[in-house]
Design a protein around this motif. Structure first.
Motif, PDB file in Angstrom:
ATOM      1  N   LEU A 104     -20.907  46.376  23.472  1.00 46.04           N
ATOM      2  CA  LEU A 104     -21.009  44.923  23.474  1.00 46.04           C
ATOM      3  C   LEU A 104     -21.599  44.482  24.803  1.00 46.04           C
ATOM      4  N   GLY A 105     -22.520  43.531  24.764  1.00 48.48           N
ATOM      5  CA  GLY A 105     -23.096  42.984  25.985  1.00 48.48           C
ATOM      6  C   GLY A 105     -22.802  41.499  26.088  1.00 48.48           C
ATOM      7  N   GLY A 156     -25.287  34.580  36.199  1.00 53.61           N
ATOM      8  CA  GLY A 156     -26.446  35.464  36.180  1.00 53.61           C
ATOM      9  C   GLY A 156     -26.060  36.917  35.979  1.00 53.61           C
ATOM     10  N   SER A 157     -24.768  37.170  35.824  1.00 55.72           N
ATOM     11  CA  SER A 157     -24.290  38.536  35.628  1.00 55.72           C
ATOM     12  C   SER A 157     -24.413  38.967  34.174  1.00 55.72           C
ATOM     13  N   VAL A 158     -24.587  40.272  34.000  1.00 53.60           N
ATOM     14  CA  VAL A 158     -24.689  40.892  32.680  1.00 53.60           C
ATOM     15  C   VAL A 158     -23.651  42.006  32.634  1.00 53.60           C
ATOM     16  N   ALA A 159     -22.836  42.035  31.583  1.00 51.29           N
ATOM     17  CA  ALA A 159     -21.790  43.050  31.476  1.00 51.29           C
ATOM     18  C   ALA A 159     -21.929  43.827  30.172  1.00 51.29           C
ATOM     19  N   LEU A 160     -21.644  45.124  30.259  1.00 50.45           N
ATOM     20  CA  LEU A 160     -21.558  45.982  29.077  1.00 50.45           C
ATOM     21  C   LEU A 160     -20.100  46.346  28.878  1.00 50.45           C
ATOM     22  N   PHE A 165     -23.755  44.247  35.820  1.00 48.73           N
ATOM     23  CA  PHE A 165     -25.004  44.059  36.549  1.00 48.73           C
ATOM     24  C   PHE A 165     -24.889  42.707  37.256  1.00 48.73           C
ATOM     25  N   GLU A 166     -24.336  42.708  38.462  1.00 46.92           N
ATOM     26  CA  GLU A 166     -24.166  41.464  39.206  1.00 46.92           C
ATOM     27  C   GLU A 166     -25.504  41.041  39.784  1.00 46.92           C
ATOM     28  N   GLY A 167     -25.799  39.754  39.692  1.00 47.23           N
ATOM     29  CA  GLY A 167     -27.040  39.253  40.262  1.00 47.23           C
ATOM     30  C   GLY A 167     -28.285  39.715  39.530  1.00 47.23           C
TER      31      GLY A 167
END
Length: 144
Positions: A15-16, A22-26, A38-40
């Motif tokens: 899941l994403g 602006g952060s992206v998490a898996l 994925f910070e920033g």
């Protein structure tokens, strides 16, 4: 706030999520644990993400910072950034996984060929206001 969340079409437990920061998490949906952050990744609110229907290692995000960011889920690294002309609000892969369609705050829809992200292959003005969602219909049935 979370702006978009999607499951991988290939790896069902992956899941994403993308957020205002602006952060992206898996995430691993089975264990309910964060796999990577994925910070920033984006310098402004991240507005959409899409997992490739053809490649289990690829997912892409877009944001209001006018960036398209490509990630590798295996190495958990960003491998490509593309700056575009306007803030981006929505994203989806073409059903074959070879193309990418993104929407903008200007009401435009951009079609990219993933083999060459340098320029869109087609630009369409779809709305007078921001494009809020783009989704392709996946169909496995054939018309008779």
């Amino acid at each position: 706030p979370i702006h978009d969340l999607r499951y991988s079409l290939v790896k069902r437990s992956l899941l994403g999520t993308v957020s205002d920061s602006g952060s992206v998490a898996l995430w691993d949906a089975n264990t309910q644990k964060e796999l990577h952050l994925f910070e920033g990744a984006h310098k402004a609110p991240c507005s959409g993400l899409a997992f490739s229907p053809a490649n289990d290692l690829l997912f892409i995000t877009v944001g209001l910072d006018k960036k398209i960011v490509c990630y590798d889920t295996s190495s958990k690294m960003v491998f490509r950034n593309k700056q575009v002309e306007s803030p981006l609000t929505a994203i989806d892969f073409t059903p074959d996984g070879a193309g990418l369609v993104v929407g903008s705050t200007q009401g435009r829809i951009y079609l990219y060929d993933l083999r060459n992200l340098s320029a869109p292959i087609k630009i369409t003005t779809a709305h007078k206001t921001s494009v809020t969602c783009i989704r392709f219909q996946n169909s496995t049935s054939k018309l008779k």
